[in-house]
Design an enzyme around this catalytic site. Sequence first.
Site, PDB file in Angstrom:
ATOM      1  N   GLU A 248       0.882  -1.174   0.000  1.00  0.00           N
ATOM      2  CA  GLU A 248       0.000   0.000   0.000  1.00  0.00           C
ATOM      3  C   GLU A 248       0.909   1.210   0.000  1.00  0.00           C
ATOM      4  OE1 GLU A 248      -3.087   0.316  -0.458  1.00  0.00           O
ATOM      5  OE2 GLU A 248      -3.644  -1.797  -0.256  1.00  0.00           O
ATOM      6  N   CYS A 282      -2.261   8.525   3.143  1.00  0.00           N
ATOM      7  CA  CYS A 282      -2.177   8.184   1.713  1.00  0.00           C
ATOM      8  C   CYS A 282      -3.488   8.532   1.040  1.00  0.00           C
ATOM      9  CB  CYS A 282      -1.777   6.737   1.461  1.00  0.00           C
ATOM     10  SG  CYS A 282      -2.146   5.621   2.753  1.00  0.00           S
TER      11      CYS A 282
HETATM   12  C1  UN1 Z   1      -4.052   6.108   5.116  1.00  0.00           C
HETATM   13  O1  UN1 Z   1      -4.474   7.039   4.460  1.00  0.00           O
HETATM   14  O2  UN1 Z   1      -2.842   5.997   5.309  1.00  0.00           O
HETATM   15  O3  UN1 Z   1      -9.636   6.260   4.955  1.00  0.00           O
HETATM   16  C2  UN1 Z   1      -4.988   5.155   5.741  1.00  0.00           C
HETATM   17  C3  UN1 Z   1      -8.962   6.736   5.849  1.00  0.00           C
HETATM   18  C4  UN1 Z   1      -8.513   5.867   7.024  1.00  0.00           C
HETATM   19  C5  UN1 Z   1      -7.326   5.056   6.660  1.00  0.00           C
HETATM   20  C6  UN1 Z   1      -6.312   5.793   5.869  1.00  0.00           C
HETATM   21  N1  UN1 Z   1      -9.586   5.056   7.484  1.00  0.00           N
HETATM   22  O4  UN1 Z   1      -8.609   7.869   5.805  1.00  0.00           O
END
Ligand code: UN1
Length: 493
Positions: A248, A282
């Site tokens: 990821e 992310c």
């Molecule tokens: C990430 O962005 O690193 O959807 C994970 C979200 C969170 C998880 C994000 N539940 O923003």
Amino acid sequence: MKTFHNYIAGAWVEPSTGKYQDNVNPADTTDHIGKFPLSGAADVQRAVESAARGFELWKRTPAPARGDVLRRVGEIMIARKEELADLMTREMGKPLAETRGDVQEGIDTAFYAATEGRRLFGHTVPSELRNKWAMSMRRPIGVAGIITPFNFPLAIPTWKIFPALVCGNAVVFKPAEDVPHTGHVFVEILLEAGLPPEVIQLVHGDGEVGKAIVEHPGVALVSFTGSTETGSKVGETCGRLHKRLSLEMGGKNAQIVLDDAKLDLALDGVLWGAFGTTGQRCTATSRLILQDGIHDKFLAMLVDRAKKLKLGDGRKAGTDVGPVIHAESISKIERYVEIGLEEKAELVLGGRRATGAGLDKGFFFEPTIFAAVRSGSRLEQEEIFGPVLSVIRVKDADEAFRINNGVKYGLSSSLYTQDVNLAFRAINELDNGITYINAPTIGAEAHLPFGGVKATGNGHREGGWEVYEFYSETKVGYVDYSGSLQRAQIDNY
Ligand code: UN1
């Protein structure tokens, strides 16, 4: 200052290197949390050997019993939610509301995983031959190497470790070196819940530890969340060694706002998407694609609201935006501000390290907005991982969709519109693993598959039931009770 240790072979032990590093609060670098090991390959070696022993025991434990351990983990996390949120904010910086959410995501994942111990479905299908039974089942794989980032210190480790465990694997866990305290407490909780000691190993350290885990022949699968740059190296090694791998990585997620959108709703969305977690997700909204008709009005509304966001210590009430994780992040963001200016984008807000009361001791950066960003420019294409939003003007939905898809990443996207046809078209046509309609680019839920296309990932997903396929191997069993040789593909035709 307290000194912390690795957890290897059922004991808390010093690193073989004898080296430690200081863990500091990014909102106040005079606040030292503790010293954590900077381990080396020898520690990973011991951890993998121990995990291999743990695996022999754990794979024989019935999956519902493995799930039961995770149920207890979830219960402990509920009881300690406030304390966990507080320690996470202290070492990572995001406000308490967000770290509470981080714990909650872990709790949700625990209970999902716990019940999955009673499913882990295989299939029974008819055989093409008489008096023969055909079925598939899920088997554990071995030692899982789990390498996690700083931005979700608890949730992301749980996304990986819980399904790995319920499927019957043993785990070697390396938390990001910026958030070792959360990693430490998490492993304590797993042990308190009754996870047998050698099933989990905790090895603190930097990239050297990560590399040793990925390269170790005793590690059968690797799950990595982090930068695309590091992920590519992990991918090369795992390819060479034929390891199962889940990646990821980066994102360059866009929120599209069309002329017919509810602007106040879209405004709340982009503020949360772009500046929540100080842009260090992310899934963060790093591009805002505005249609011509509302562009100027929406941009003015946005700058006005973003200006009022309160920066500060995430443990203090009223803080909207915390610090970024460390000094190198500040330098990286500053470099991108330079790049944006060189590319002739218009800096309409921020662009500097934040100073002033209470901010000088931490790594604070002003919420930053660039307008008139050209599609194809570096500012528009590259992941910054900080509170920097690039605004792009478009004439219609077609152009917006094209720009959304015109980056190498493909994690999440968001569309604000009242047009139901466009909403469904977007879900179909936007090249992302996740598309939100009338909601921001962040907010994934634990029981749905999480992940992205293109340079964001390698086809696997976290969360949902899909992740249980990654952490287990499909095994097929045939039972022929006919009493004579039956040749498949031959005797029935
Ligand atoms: C990430 O962005 O690193 O959807 C994970 C979200 C969170 C998880 C994000 N539940 O923003």
